[in-house]
Design a protein around this motif. Structure first.
Motif: not given
Length: 289
Positions: A7-8, A32-33, A53-56, A79
């Motif tokens: 998922r990156t 997420s990335t 859902d993006l964290t990075d 985000c």
């Protein structure tokens, strides 16, 4: 080139391509990335508003004329879970430094890095983002332009307002100077707003002596435990060894200095010996003459 791993998703390309909306949205669902290096999707693409859902997020090397304030704002607002945001070597157009931008509250953001951005981009980002739980901030070679739009007072005010919120939780701050130097009073004012700061890196900063004196006698950054101090040029090294030793011995602190790093031309002789006797880890940094 496209890589997908757990998922990156990482995009690297020197050419922008137009992607079909539906397949791309499905492909990035739950990612997420996202790292975009020299690559961007068409700004009207719905992907930018579908990153819940993006964290990075990392955006670098966008040397194009159509990256606008509205695009970056839309991405940041899309985000809510973003924890790490890195932006470098990218021009942001449409910034009006005379107006106050609307704030974007980013409660999840804990790491923020900017590199090789001009004054307008810094004024926009630090005037827009409000990060009450920020822990790590890196500013490298910012405000490198010498355009007529540079406003020293505006620059300082924007930074102070940003740190008034983000500084409360900040633990690591790295500042690398560029062609457009920040005045020492602004930098000292910023440090006054970081009571929990544990690690500080000052690389190529003008008037480093003034800042070190503030750290020693000004009662700022009482939790500081790690310091990297690199003066700007050989003529700025005078008096630095004495101040570093005084920082270790005389400053009011909650925690003593545990790690101290400086150029090998600064840490030498009796000063190096005295520091090694008092600091658990002393690092000599070799820099080009």
């Amino acid at each position: 080139m496209l890589k997908v791993y757990e998922r990156t998703t990482s995009y690297q390309s020197w050419r922008s391509h137009y992607w079909k909306s539906l397949p791309l949205l499905e492909m990035l669902r739950g990612v997420s990335t996202l790292h975009m290096d020299g690559f961007y999707f068409p700004w009207e693409h719905p992907i930018y508003t579908n990153l819940a859902d993006l964290t990075d997020l990392t955006i670098t090397n966008l040397d194009i004329d159509n990256v606008c304030v509205e695009h970056i704002e839309a991405i940041l607002r899309a985000c809510p879970l973003l924890e790490s945001f890195k932006l470098g070597s990218t021009m942001i157009h449409g910034v009006d430094v005379q107006t106050t931008p609307s704030h974007i509250l980013m409660k999840a953001l804990h790491t923020f890095e900017v590199q090789e951005l001009d004054f307008e981009a810094i004024a926009f980002l630090f005037g827009t983002i409000r990060a009450p739980y920020l822990r790590r901030l890196s500013m490298k070679e910012v405000c490198y332009d010498t355009s007529e739009n540079f406003d020293d007072a505006k620059y300082g005010t924007v930074l102070l307002r940003f740190f008034a919120i983000a500084g409360r939780s900040l633990r690591h701050f790295s500042f690398h100077e560029a062609d457009m130097p920040i005045r020492s009073r602004w930098l000292i004012g910023v440090l006054r707003k970081t009571p929990c700061l544990a690690s500080l890196e000052l690389h190529g900063v003008m008037r480093l002596r003034v800042i070190l004196q503030a750290l020693i006698y000004g009662g700022i950054c009482p939790e500081l435990q790690s310091l990297l101090a690199i003066p700007l040029g050989r003529h700025s090294r005078r008096g630095i060894p004495t101040l570093l030793l005084s920082l270790v011995i005389n400053r009011e602190h909650i925690h003593p200095i545990q790690c101290l790093a400086a150029p090998h031309t600064v840490l030498k002789g009796s000063f190096l010996t005295s520091l090694q006797e008092r600091v658990p880890r002393v690092v000599t940094v070799r820099i080009p003459e």
